[in-house]
Design a protein around this motif. Structure first.
Motif, PDB file in Angstrom:
ATOM      1  N   ALA A 837      -2.539   8.182   4.463  1.00 15.37           N
ATOM      2  CA  ALA A 837      -1.432   7.185   4.633  1.00 15.37           C
ATOM      3  C   ALA A 837      -1.812   6.040   4.828  1.00 15.37           C
ATOM      4  N   PHE A 838      -2.700   5.961   5.740  1.00 15.46           N
ATOM      5  CA  PHE A 838      -3.390   4.313   5.950  1.00 15.46           C
ATOM      6  C   PHE A 838      -3.946   3.758   4.976  1.00 15.46           C
ATOM      7  N   GLN A 839      -4.696   4.477   4.123  1.00 17.15           N
ATOM      8  CA  GLN A 839      -5.124   3.928   3.039  1.00 17.15           C
ATOM      9  C   GLN A 839      -4.393   3.477   2.098  1.00 17.15           C
ATOM     10  N   LEU A 840      -3.230   4.124   1.511  1.00 19.38           N
ATOM     11  CA  LEU A 840      -2.108   3.788   0.569  1.00 19.38           C
ATOM     12  C   LEU A 840      -1.366   2.568   0.971  1.00 19.38           C
ATOM     13  N   LEU A 841      -1.133   2.415   2.355  1.00 18.34           N
ATOM     14  CA  LEU A 841      -0.289   1.318   3.106  1.00 18.34           C
ATOM     15  C   LEU A 841      -1.228  -0.050   2.875  1.00 18.34           C
ATOM     16  N   MET A 842      -2.744   0.146   3.207  1.00 17.65           N
ATOM     17  CA  MET A 842      -3.499  -0.828   3.178  1.00 17.65           C
ATOM     18  C   MET A 842      -3.657  -1.385   1.673  1.00 17.65           C
ATOM     19  N   TYR A 843      -3.513  -0.608   0.529  1.00 15.19           N
ATOM     20  CA  TYR A 843      -3.453  -1.077  -0.737  1.00 15.19           C
ATOM     21  C   TYR A 843      -2.250  -1.795  -0.999  1.00 15.19           C
ATOM     22  N   ALA A 844      -1.010  -0.867  -0.469  1.00 15.43           N
ATOM     23  CA  ALA A 844       0.052  -1.909  -0.808  1.00 15.43           C
ATOM     24  C   ALA A 844      -0.037  -3.504  -0.113  1.00 15.43           C
ATOM     25  N   LEU A 845      -0.406  -3.378   1.117  1.00 18.09           N
ATOM     26  CA  LEU A 845      -0.610  -4.775   2.005  1.00 18.09           C
ATOM     27  C   LEU A 845      -1.596  -5.499   1.047  1.00 18.09           C
ATOM     28  N   MET A 846      -2.542  -5.264   0.629  1.00 14.56           N
ATOM     29  CA  MET A 846      -3.253  -5.982  -0.193  1.00 14.56           C
ATOM     30  C   MET A 846      -2.798  -6.615  -1.465  1.00 14.56           C
ATOM     31  N   TYR A 847      -2.182  -5.527  -2.195  1.00 12.09           N
ATOM     32  CA  TYR A 847      -1.426  -6.220  -3.248  1.00 12.09           C
ATOM     33  C   TYR A 847      -0.458  -7.176  -3.342  1.00 12.09           C
ATOM     34  N   SER A 848       0.520  -6.944  -2.016  1.00  7.91           N
ATOM     35  CA  SER A 848       1.592  -7.679  -1.714  1.00  7.91           C
ATOM     36  C   SER A 848       1.009  -9.066  -1.579  1.00  7.91           C
ATOM     37  N   LYS A 849      -0.157  -9.006  -0.799  1.00  3.50           N
ATOM     38  CA  LYS A 849      -0.826 -10.407  -0.469  1.00  3.50           C
ATOM     39  C   LYS A 849      -1.117 -11.385  -1.636  1.00  3.50           C
ATOM     40  N   THR A 850      -1.278 -10.952  -2.842  1.00  3.23           N
ATOM     41  CA  THR A 850      -1.911 -11.597  -4.045  1.00  3.23           C
ATOM     42  C   THR A 850      -0.991 -11.378  -5.220  1.00  3.23           C
ATOM     43  N   ASN A 851      -0.018 -10.641  -4.873  1.00  2.27           N
ATOM     44  CA  ASN A 851       1.047 -10.749  -6.284  1.00  2.27           C
ATOM     45  C   ASN A 851       2.574 -10.853  -5.594  1.00  2.27           C
ATOM     46  N   GLU A 885       9.193  -5.017   3.273  1.00  2.15           N
ATOM     47  CA  GLU A 885       8.598  -6.372   4.070  1.00  2.15           C
ATOM     48  C   GLU A 885       8.462  -5.832   5.500  1.00  2.15           C
ATOM     49  N   THR A 886       9.301  -5.182   6.191  1.00  2.00           N
ATOM     50  CA  THR A 886       9.122  -4.636   7.458  1.00  2.00           C
ATOM     51  C   THR A 886       8.062  -3.638   7.720  1.00  2.00           C
ATOM     52  N   SER A 887       7.849  -2.801   6.730  1.00  2.00           N
ATOM     53  CA  SER A 887       6.593  -1.824   6.892  1.00  2.00           C
ATOM     54  C   SER A 887       5.272  -2.532   6.706  1.00  2.00           C
ATOM     55  N   LEU A 888       5.328  -3.548   5.925  1.00  2.00           N
ATOM     56  CA  LEU A 888       4.000  -4.278   5.741  1.00  2.00           C
ATOM     57  C   LEU A 888       3.684  -5.346   6.666  1.00  2.00           C
ATOM     58  N   THR A 889       4.686  -5.690   7.418  1.00  3.98           N
ATOM     59  CA  THR A 889       4.492  -6.727   8.522  1.00  3.98           C
ATOM     60  C   THR A 889       3.978  -5.767   9.746  1.00  3.98           C
ATOM     61  N   ASP A 890       4.464  -4.717   9.922  1.00  4.58           N
ATOM     62  CA  ASP A 890       4.260  -3.797  10.768  1.00  4.58           C
ATOM     63  C   ASP A 890       2.843  -3.321  10.690  1.00  4.58           C
ATOM     64  N   PHE A 891       2.579  -2.909   9.501  1.00  3.69           N
ATOM     65  CA  PHE A 891       1.048  -2.404   9.228  1.00  3.69           C
ATOM     66  C   PHE A 891       0.013  -3.600   9.252  1.00  3.69           C
ATOM     67  N   GLU A 892       0.390  -4.716   9.168  1.00  9.34           N
ATOM     68  CA  GLU A 892      -0.599  -5.862   9.195  1.00  9.34           C
ATOM     69  C   GLU A 892      -0.887  -6.218  10.737  1.00  9.34           C
ATOM     70  N   ALA A 893       0.111  -6.048  11.644  1.00  8.30           N
ATOM     71  CA  ALA A 893      -0.083  -6.234  12.979  1.00  8.30           C
ATOM     72  C   ALA A 893      -0.791  -5.094  13.632  1.00  8.30           C
ATOM     73  N   LEU A 894      -0.572  -3.900  13.031  1.00 10.60           N
ATOM     74  CA  LEU A 894      -1.566  -2.725  13.355  1.00 10.60           C
ATOM     75  C   LEU A 894      -3.010  -2.810  12.929  1.00 10.60           C
ATOM     76  N   VAL A 895      -3.239  -3.386  11.726  1.00  2.00           N
ATOM     77  CA  VAL A 895      -4.578  -3.536  11.376  1.00  2.00           C
ATOM     78  C   VAL A 895      -5.343  -4.766  12.199  1.00  2.00           C
ATOM     79  N   SER A 896      -4.613  -5.943  12.557  1.00  2.00           N
ATOM     80  CA  SER A 896      -5.109  -7.138  13.269  1.00  2.00           C
ATOM     81  C   SER A 896      -5.507  -6.122  14.538  1.00  2.00           C
ATOM     82  N   SER A 897      -4.854  -5.654  15.198  1.00  2.00           N
ATOM     83  CA  SER A 897      -4.793  -4.780  16.618  1.00  2.00           C
ATOM     84  C   SER A 897      -6.129  -3.977  16.662  1.00  2.00           C
ATOM     85  N   LEU A 898      -6.277  -3.206  15.375  1.00  2.00           N
ATOM     86  CA  LEU A 898      -7.092  -2.543  15.346  1.00  2.00           C
ATOM     87  C   LEU A 898      -8.602  -3.151  15.300  1.00  2.00           C
TER      88      LEU A 898
END
Length: 922
Positions: A837-851, A885-898
């Motif tokens: 699930a972490f991997q899938l959401l990270m793919y979504a985050l990276m795609y959303s940042k550039t598209n 957008e909420t899921s992506l923002t929360d996930f970005e914060a989680l990755v930054s914290s990690l």
């Protein structure tokens, strides 16, 4: 301790033959006893005289027979020569050798015991005929007919072989015995006149005589040309139940052996201390020898002490365990060549050739990568070829995934080597190359000033290969590498390096049979286990047991009795007896002490002059306490990690940290990688790569286009050839036609066929066209963490869209379940179980940042080839498949914290005990 048997013998000979000692012949069971007898004789002689001739039985028989006794290997070749001429369709030498050795052993026994061969073989044939006999009128099968023919030809082969050897004036040992016995019986007076030049032949210390020896002694005794001296004790001689006295009791009943000299009474009269040690493991016994030796007085420099090995394989561990203060050690056994490091090289070299002949053919060898790599990793290979060359060849094999090596591949390897691997070998070329390797090794050892032991190994193997060369020049029967390898094994098994020492000084290390006639005050007997002492039943003979009993041929019963005699005779003449046995149970031993030891425990303990002590030796158990290993994070480590993250960090790296921080440290800080190996069969990770690549090829023409049901139907027909083409890039067609590789290929074809069929159903049910946005798309985005620019990167296997719905798809050939992709709160992604699930959401985050994903219903999911019926399984947050957008923002914060956690010097990289797949944590 009273006078030893040989001291007593020496005194008797001097007294009985004071004026004609040099005119007698002394026959002993072994040569070693002769050395001690000469020493004792020299101490009793006060003037210069000629010593009598002292020889072993085999030497006496060869002298009297007048024929040349040939060794075992020559016997086999001579027998094969006869066999080839007498059989219409003879087997190869390799096949013949498997049963020819047994036949030679039987011939030897038959002749030593003067068995009437025509009657014996007739009875064997009749017994074998009874085995296939049936009550009905049905004819025997062809197999049964060939079975009976085989037994019939044994008797015929014996007669032809005897005649063949007689024509060449040769004999094997048993035949020489028969020649002597039969010639002597025919005309004793003439035989003695022509063959016996001595006044007397004195047989000393014998126990089990074969019929030919009995006949010889009986006839010589009749002619007053012989005398016999025995070494026995009343204790086992007069007890009919004692197997140790079995042969001597029979001889005592015969007039030819009267007077029966000598019988002692040492078991009942002399003080003896017997200590039995149960020691775990064979090595444990070897090490414990030092403890026992240190308790023995060195007043006589241990000349009255012997270490006796019931299992001669323990020679080296025992020698390594003897205390350093003992300067004089004499070893009667040679060190087997098969145990030398150099044999390891030749074993692997010959195995390489045998396998190369099997994978290719005699005219064009095909080498297997495992054999070559194993050979090139050996120290001797790296000596003669150089370590750098061996490593370079190994790297090339692994890099190109060469499984089977011939032609151009072999030519490249040979361009690196001074001694090449040929595409075809004659037997003489194999021998020449072996000698070439030895010569090259010699030059390197001399240049490197290596110790003499390595040069001695080379010398002994040069002798062995020259011996084989001589044999093959005389007997050119070998046809291939396998037959040569069998011959090499046979000669090697009887080859050893002589260990020189002062035979009459210091501690003696002997095998059981070498103790015959020799007495020691202190005995240390090792490996006194049932199955070793005695060796136990082994029926390596064509003569049935009942026939052996009927014809009085020796069986395991008589062999056990021989060892029982040696065991009791050792104790009979010793004062301080230490017996060690292995208490450990494994596939090679029962952990049970020898029945001989149990026997003396029960029988001798009743005598007041004998004291018994039994000890179980234990070694302290080392309790290993697991210590948690961790690596403290430092500024230097953080700097290295930041440099790594600035170049790009994948979802896999962050998931590794979540799963096990220590594993992350090994992989991404130290850069420890898996050892690269040749894939002989397709492993799991490669299988996944091939499936991904096959799908990319099938779909590549549709990138930036809509894909229709018709397109997919055409694609379906291409699946088998496309998958085959992908697999064939790394594996030859031959490697994909059988075994595990064929199964893996079929699985891949079935997976992708089913996948495309599901795609057809999926497209058919869509309300809008399916558009293929991208395949194997590299995703990249930036993330600022504490002022450090981090590059997130990864690859999406496929991105497609239908209307305003966009799917990021990850293919998995492993098993994935929907539950692994569902979360209720974003923090659940820090659980290793939610790594996908972490991997899938990270793919979504990276795609959303550039598209631009405005007005797009973004989903990210997995298609598992193990559960294709489940179709596309999306990441779900609170039961919603749409990533907002909420899921992506929360996930970005989680990755930054990690990542901040990884950068913190307050933390350590610690192994997670729950992590199941750490590669390097140990």
């Amino acid at each position: 301790m009273d006078a030893t048997f040989l001291q007593k013998t020496a005194k008797y000979l001097i007294t009985t033959y004071p004026n004609n000692l040099s005119d007698i012949c002394i026959v002993l069971p072994n040569k070693r006893a002769g050395l001690f007898l000469k020493q004792y004789l020299s101490k009793l002689i006060n003037k210069p005289i000629w010593l009598p001739q002292i020889i072993g039985t085999e030497e006496l028989i060869e002298l009297l027979s007048g024929v040349e006794i040939i060794d075992n290997v020559t016997q086999l070749f001579e027998l094969y020569e006869v066999y080839k001429k007498s059989i219409a369709e003879p087997e190869t030498f390799d096949e013949f050798g498997k049963w020819g050795q047994i036949l030679l052993h039987d011939f030897n026994e038959i002749d030593r015991y003067l068995i009437p061969t025509s009657d014996l073989f007739k009875h064997i044939n009749e017994i074998r005929a009874l085995e296939v006999w049936n009550l009905g009128e049905r004819e025997i099968t062809e197999f049964q007919s060939n079975y009976l023919k085989f037994w019939k030809q044994i008797g015929e082969l014996y007669q032809l072989y005897i005649k063949h050897l007689a024509d060449k004036h040769l004999a094997y040992q048993g035949l020489a015995y028969r020649i002597v016995a039969e010639t002597l019986v025919k005309n004793p007076e003439q035989f003695i006149k022509e063959k016996i030049s001595w006044d007397k032949v004195v047989f000393i210390g014998f126990n089990a005589l074969n019929k030919a020896e009995e006949k010889l002694i009986t006839e010589l005794k009749k002619q007053q040309k012989c005398e016999v001296l025995f070494d026995t004790d009343e204790y086992y001689l007069n007890d009919d139940l004692q197997e140790s006295g079995l042969f001597l009791r029979e001889l005592k009943q015969k007039s030819a052996f009267q007077p029966f000299n000598w019988v002692t009474n040492k078991f009942k009269t002399e003080e003896k201390k017997i200590t039995i040690f149960g020691v775990p493991q064979n090595i444990g016994q070897a090490k414990y020898v030092a403890t026992i030796i240190n308790e023995i007085s060195d007043e006589k420099n241990y000349t009255d002490t012997a270490v006796i090995l019931a299992d001669e394989n323990l020679l080296i561990p025992v020698l390594q365990s003897i205390p350093e203060n003992i300067k004089n050690i004499n070893v009667t056994m040679g060190y087997p060549l098969k145990n030398t490091p150099l044999n390891n090289f030749f074993e692997i070299y010959f195995t390489t050739l045998v396998n190369a002949e099997r994978f290719g053919n005699k005219g064009a060898l095909t080498y297997h990568y495992k054999d070559l790599i194993k050979l090139l990793q050996l120290p001797f290979s790296q000596l003669i070829f150089s370590k750098e060359v061996c490593e370079a060849i190994k790297k090339e094999i692994v890099k190109n995934n060469w499984v089977f090596i011939n032609k151009e591949k072999l030519a490249w390897i040979n361009s690196q080597l001074t001694i090449p691997f040929k595409e075809t070998y004659s037997i003489q070329e194999i021998l020449s190359q072996c000698l070439e390797c030895i010569e090259e090794g010699k030059n390197r050892y001399v240049a490197n000033e290596k110790s003499d032991i390595e040069l001695e190994y080379l010398f002994q193997f040069a002798l062995l290969f020259n011996q084989i060369k001589t044999l093959l020049n005389k007997y050119p029967f070998l046809e291939n590498c396998k037959e040569f390898y069998s011959l090499y094994h046979q000669i090697l098994s009887s080859s050893s390096i002589a260990l020189y020492g002062e035979p009459l000084k210091g501690l003696q290390v002997l095998g059981m049979l070498e103790t015959r006639n020799i007495d020691f005050k202190n005995i240390i007997l090792i490996s006194a286990n049932e199955g070793t002492l005695p060796a136990g039943k082994s029926f390596n003979s064509f003569v049935p047991f009942d026939i052996k009993r009927a014809y009085q041929l020796p069986t395991h019963i008589e062999k056990d009795a021989i060892y029982a005699y040696h065991f009791y005779r050792l104790i009979q003449n010793a004062t301080n007896i230490n017996i060690l046995y292995n208490t450990e149970t494994n596939e090679f031993g029962s952990g049970e002490q020898s029945r001989f030891v149990t026997q003396i425990e029960h029988e001798l303990s009743k005598y007041e002059n004998i004291t018994f002590n039994k000890q179980l030796v234990t070694y302290p158990t080392i309790h290993k306490k697991e210590v948690a290993f961790n690596v403290k994070n430092t500024f230097a480590i953080v700097k290295k990690i930041k440099e790594r993250f600035a170049k790009g960090i994948s979802p896999s790296a962050l998931i590794t940290y979540i799963t096990c921080p220590l594993d992350f440290y090994y992989k991404y800080v130290l850069g420890v990688n898996e050892v690269e190996e040749v894939e002989e069969t397709i492993d799991y990770s490669t299988f996944g790569t091939y499936v991904h690549k096959s799908l990319e090829i099938l779909y590549q023409d549709f990138v930036g286009k809509n894909i229709t049901e018709q397109d997919l139907n055409l694609m379906l027909k291409k699946v088998p050839t496309t998958v085959m083409a992908v697999f064939s890039e790394d594996f030859k067609d031959k490697e994909l036609q059988s075994g595990k590789n064929l199964l893996t290929l079929n699985v891949a074809q079935n997976y992708i066929t089913t996948f495309v069929k599901n795609e057809i159903k999926y497209v058919k049910n869509l309300s809008a066209p399916l558009f293929i946005n991208a395949l194997e798309l590299e995703l990249k985005s930036e993330l600022m963490v504490d002022g450090v620019k981090i590059i997130l990167k990864g690859f999406a296997d496929r991105i497609d869209s239908c209307g305003n719905q966009l799917r990021i798809i990850d293919y998995k050939t492993g098993l994935v379940e929907q539950s692994q992709l569902k979360i209720k709160h974003i923090d659940e992604l820090l659980d290793a179980k939610k790594s996908k699930a972490f991997q899938l959401l990270m793919y979504a985050l990276m795609y959303s940042k550039t598209n631009n994903i405005d007005n797009t219903e973004l989903t990210s999911g997995i298609i598992s080839f193990r559960t294709l019926s489940s179709g596309f399984m999306p990441f779900m947050n609170n039961n919603s498949a749409t990533i907002d957008e909420t899921s992506l923002t929360d996930f970005e914060a989680l990755v930054s914290s990690l990542i901040k956690d990884i950068f913190s010097v307050e933390n350590s990289f610690t192994h997670n005990a729950d992590a199941m797949y750490c590669e390097f944590c140990g």
